[in-house]
Design an enzyme around this catalytic site. Structure first.
Site, PDB file in Angstrom:
ATOM      1  N   SER A  75      -8.360   2.136  44.560  1.00  0.00           N
ATOM      2  CA  SER A  75      -8.550   1.444  43.334  1.00  0.00           C
ATOM      3  C   SER A  75      -8.660   2.465  42.381  1.00  0.00           C
ATOM      4  O   SER A  75      -9.352   3.693  42.516  1.00  0.00           O
ATOM      5  CB  SER A  75     -10.156   1.084  43.605  1.00  0.00           C
ATOM      6  OG  SER A  75     -10.401   0.245  42.490  1.00  0.00           O
ATOM      7  N   TYR A  77      29.994 -33.711  42.935  1.00  0.00           N
ATOM      8  CA  TYR A  77      29.167 -32.685  41.818  1.00  0.00           C
ATOM      9  C   TYR A  77      28.751 -32.674  40.179  1.00  0.00           C
ATOM     10  O   TYR A  77      29.261 -34.124  39.916  1.00  0.00           O
ATOM     11  CB  TYR A  77      30.372 -31.758  41.710  1.00  0.00           C
ATOM     12  CG  TYR A  77      29.588 -30.482  40.807  1.00  0.00           C
ATOM     13  CD1 TYR A  77      28.859 -28.955  41.260  1.00  0.00           C
ATOM     14  CD2 TYR A  77      29.858 -30.278  39.741  1.00  0.00           C
ATOM     15  CE1 TYR A  77      28.737 -28.439  40.683  1.00  0.00           C
ATOM     16  CE2 TYR A  77      29.428 -28.966  38.046  1.00  0.00           C
ATOM     17  CZ  TYR A  77      29.005 -28.048  39.634  1.00  0.00           C
ATOM     18  OH  TYR A  77      27.547 -27.123  38.908  1.00  0.00           O
ATOM     19  N   THR A 122     -11.431 -19.637  67.102  1.00  0.00           N
ATOM     20  CA  THR A 122     -11.466 -20.861  66.421  1.00  0.00           C
ATOM     21  C   THR A 122     -12.352 -21.119  65.852  1.00  0.00           C
ATOM     22  O   THR A 122     -13.713 -21.193  65.879  1.00  0.00           O
ATOM     23  CB  THR A 122     -11.377 -21.897  67.446  1.00  0.00           C
ATOM     24  OG1 THR A 122     -12.926 -22.091  68.597  1.00  0.00           O
ATOM     25  CG2 THR A 122     -10.344 -21.941  68.888  1.00  0.00           C
ATOM     26  N   SER A 175      25.708 -19.754  33.872  1.00  0.00           N
ATOM     27  CA  SER A 175      25.009 -18.889  34.803  1.00  0.00           C
ATOM     28  C   SER A 175      25.340 -17.636  34.808  1.00  0.00           C
ATOM     29  O   SER A 175      24.951 -17.076  36.234  1.00  0.00           O
ATOM     30  CB  SER A 175      25.835 -20.327  36.586  1.00  0.00           C
ATOM     31  OG  SER A 175      26.907 -20.428  36.107  1.00  0.00           O
ATOM     32  N   ASN A 219      34.348 -26.554  41.787  1.00  0.00           N
ATOM     33  CA  ASN A 219      33.122 -27.100  42.555  1.00  0.00           C
ATOM     34  C   ASN A 219      33.838 -26.613  44.158  1.00  0.00           C
ATOM     35  O   ASN A 219      32.375 -26.047  44.843  1.00  0.00           O
ATOM     36  CB  ASN A 219      33.715 -28.903  42.145  1.00  0.00           C
ATOM     37  CG  ASN A 219      33.979 -29.417  41.411  1.00  0.00           C
ATOM     38  OD1 ASN A 219      32.331 -28.385  40.305  1.00  0.00           O
ATOM     39  ND2 ASN A 219      33.499 -30.674  40.784  1.00  0.00           N
ATOM     40  N   GLU A 234      -1.439  -8.750  51.037  1.00  0.00           N
ATOM     41  CA  GLU A 234      -2.034  -9.504  50.100  1.00  0.00           C
ATOM     42  C   GLU A 234      -0.833 -10.512  49.728  1.00  0.00           C
ATOM     43  O   GLU A 234      -1.374 -11.013  49.346  1.00  0.00           O
ATOM     44  CB  GLU A 234      -2.804  -9.014  49.263  1.00  0.00           C
ATOM     45  CG  GLU A 234      -4.318  -8.093  50.326  1.00  0.00           C
ATOM     46  CD  GLU A 234      -5.161  -8.295  48.661  1.00  0.00           C
ATOM     47  OE1 GLU A 234      -5.319  -6.395  48.723  1.00  0.00           O
ATOM     48  OE2 GLU A 234      -5.540  -8.726  48.063  1.00  0.00           O
ATOM     49  N   GLN A 246      23.724 -26.269  39.701  1.00  0.00           N
ATOM     50  CA  GLN A 246      23.695 -24.919  39.329  1.00  0.00           C
ATOM     51  C   GLN A 246      22.547 -24.417  39.042  1.00  0.00           C
ATOM     52  O   GLN A 246      22.533 -23.214  39.054  1.00  0.00           O
ATOM     53  CB  GLN A 246      24.276 -25.062  37.868  1.00  0.00           C
ATOM     54  CG  GLN A 246      24.787 -23.823  37.455  1.00  0.00           C
ATOM     55  CD  GLN A 246      25.167 -23.498  36.037  1.00  0.00           C
ATOM     56  OE1 GLN A 246      26.582 -23.806  35.636  1.00  0.00           O
ATOM     57  NE2 GLN A 246      24.275 -23.498  34.866  1.00  0.00           N
ATOM     58  N   LYS A 282      20.827 -22.093  42.347  1.00  0.00           N
ATOM     59  CA  LYS A 282      21.210 -20.252  43.307  1.00  0.00           C
ATOM     60  C   LYS A 282      20.028 -19.477  42.433  1.00  0.00           C
ATOM     61  O   LYS A 282      19.182 -18.781  43.602  1.00  0.00           O
ATOM     62  CB  LYS A 282      22.343 -20.159  41.946  1.00  0.00           C
ATOM     63  CG  LYS A 282      23.864 -20.032  42.209  1.00  0.00           C
ATOM     64  CD  LYS A 282      25.135 -19.759  42.045  1.00  0.00           C
ATOM     65  CE  LYS A 282      25.483 -21.019  40.961  1.00  0.00           C
ATOM     66  NZ  LYS A 282      25.532 -22.601  41.408  1.00  0.00           N
ATOM     67  N   ASN A 321      -6.637  -0.259  49.313  1.00  0.00           N
ATOM     68  CA  ASN A 321      -6.782  -2.228  49.446  1.00  0.00           C
ATOM     69  C   ASN A 321      -5.286  -2.815  50.366  1.00  0.00           C
ATOM     70  O   ASN A 321      -4.373  -1.933  50.075  1.00  0.00           O
ATOM     71  CB  ASN A 321      -6.487  -2.401  48.214  1.00  0.00           C
ATOM     72  CG  ASN A 321      -8.082  -2.102  47.847  1.00  0.00           C
ATOM     73  OD1 ASN A 321      -8.805  -2.084  48.092  1.00  0.00           O
ATOM     74  ND2 ASN A 321      -8.087  -2.084  46.390  1.00  0.00           N
TER      75      ASN A 321
END
Ligand code: ARG
Length: 463
Positions: free
Chosen positions: A282, A322, A160, A28, A115, A295, A327, A330, A290
């Site tokens: 663009s 554990y 609405t 990890s 652990n 977005e 692992q 994360k 844009n």
């Protein structure tokens, strides 16, 4: 690279090193090196406690604590060589500590396990992110308050079904998001208060026979108290899930606002102008500006909620205590946290920079028969009509206006009276949008006075 020799940290019973594929799936260090500072804080607190309890000597604890600072400075300077053979941040740091200070390094792991160590590191990391989210939300709320204040009495259409409903004020609309982000902030604070218990000293799962002082390490690391059950302490990841669900809800709020900004900044709406700083062009259409930031914020909820779902699925059905499955917690949390902070900062920047187009908002506010409810209310109030009947008559007037291609205030009194003979010229007073918003003075309503009261309340709350 796999090693032909067994692991230096735990390889006592192993005759051979891992297969390269085993190392690849097991290590990890590629991602948990982000917790280096937390790992070193946890170890420094643990070493100080071991000495205070007479479990290791003061001189060993001093060497460990000093050496850990050296390791941290190497990591911060980018000169540290991380090793996949050493699996994770915990063993990478400890192995380097041994190189730096020698034999006393081997005493650091007394009365603890990876652990409780990983649970502690990860909690400290998530706690820092909750604090960053707290600050990010406050900054965003302040930017919204400024927008709300500047346009507390500017009229705009309220929707609405994305159909014009009733006029509202710009300030009121901004303040709706202040309420949402305010609840997100309170969720962040709730989550922080609930998660702030120290796993350190739970050891592998059962606690330890060494006379450790878990209160001392908890305090040194800023936890409110030690977690009360060692099995739970090493296997709980609901703090991470609460972080992710809090982030998901906030990202959902961000996406709704982002969507409104996308719509509002379009040529068809022109409710707001986004700044050049938060827009892009663009490569083919020269006229384009844009709303990419909006977005992307709109999209972030996808990966953040995805992380929440992924970790929920990882944790589902895991037996205590554990398991290595954990692992997988994360990367999801790291990615969600990075994107949540980025989305908060981008939204704050956009809100600070954007300009509401008061004239476009006002023009739109008056169209789409937005004061039809005010007309119906007038029929109830002045003519004493039941609301259902007033609703029906108003509907006929809307149809009449629609047929004539005009709005309600453009109908003549004769037009009005052709639908209901008792209508008087006074009715025109309530058909204006300003009047409409000014009349909605109920608590939490859109009237500028109400909006200003809420702005003032929020400013007091934030201090
Ligand atoms: N790298 C591990 C993780 O992230 C650390 C804990 C390892 N514990 C163990 N018993 N193998 O979960």
């Amino acid at each position: 690279m796999s090693d032909t020799t067994s692991n230096q940290m735990w390889g006592g019973r192993f005759a051979a090193g891992p297969d390269a594929i085993m190392e690849a799936i097991n290590a990890s260090i590629g991602f948990d090196q982000r917790m280096a500072a937390q790992d070193i804080s946890g170890s420094r607190a643990h070493a100080a406690m071991l000495a205070a309890q007479g479990i290791i000597s003061d001189s060993d604890a001093d060497a460990i604590r000093e050496g850990l600072l050296t390791v941290l400075s190497e990591i911060e300077a980018g000169t540290f060589t991380f090793s996949a053979a050493l699996e994770d941040i915990h063993m990478n740091v400890e192995a380097r500590l041994k190189e730096v200070i020698g034999e006393p390094a081997g005493r650091l792991h007394t009365g603890r396990s990876r652990n409780d160590q990983v649970a502690t590191d990860f909690k400290l990391w998530v706690r820092d992110q909750l604090d960053a989210a707290d600050a990010g939300l406050i900054a965003l709320i302040r930017a919204l308050l400024d927008q709300a204040e500047a346009g507390s009495d500017w009229v705009m259409p309220g929707f609405t079904h994305l159909q014009t409903a009733q006029p509202v004020t710009w300030g009121h609309h901004m303040m709706a998001y202040v309420e949402m982000f305010g609840r997100d902030l309170s969720r962040v604070r709730d989550a922080r208060a609930r998660m702030n218990e120290s796993p350190l000293g739970a050891a592998a799962l059962a606690g330890t026979s060494f006379p450790i002082d878990r209160g001392m390490t908890a305090q040194a690391l800023g936890f409110d108290r030690p977690a009360a059950n060692s099995l739970d302490a090493v296997s709980d990841r609901d703090f991470a899930l609460e972080f992710l669900s809090t982030a998901s809800i906030c990202a959902m709020h961000l996406s709704r606002f982002a969507e409104e900004l996308v719509i509002w900044s379009s040529a068809q709406f022109r409710f707001v102008s986004l700044s050049d700083r938060f827009s892009t062009g663009s490569s083919i259409m020269p006229q384009k500006k844009n709303p990419d930031a909006a977005e992307l914020i709109r999209a972030k909820v996808g990966r953040i909620f995805g992380a929440n779902t992924a970790l929920m699925m990882v944790m589902k059905g895991l037996p205590l205590a554990y398991s290595k499955d954990m692992q997988e917690d994360k990367e999801q949390v790291f990615d969600a946290a990075d994107n949540w902070m980025l989305a908060l900062a981008a939204m704050e920047g956009m809100v600070k920079d954007m300009t509401a187009n008061r004239d476009s908002l006002a023009a739109a506010a008056g169209s789409g028969f937005s004061t039809a409810t005010d007309l119906a209310d007038w029929l109830v109030r002045v003519l004493g009509m039941p609301f259902r009947e007033a609703h029906h008559i108003t509907g006929s007037l809307v149809a009449l206006a629609e047929g004539k291609g005009c709005d309600l205030p453009d109908l003549s009194l004769a037009d009005m009276q052709s639908v209901h003979g008792e209508i008087t010229a006074d009715v025109f007073d309530v058909l204006g949008v300003e009047n409409s918003v000014n009349s909605r003075t109920s608590y939490g309503g859109t009237a500028p006075a109400q909006v200003r009261a809420q702005i003032a309340r929020w400013r007091r709350t934030l201090g």
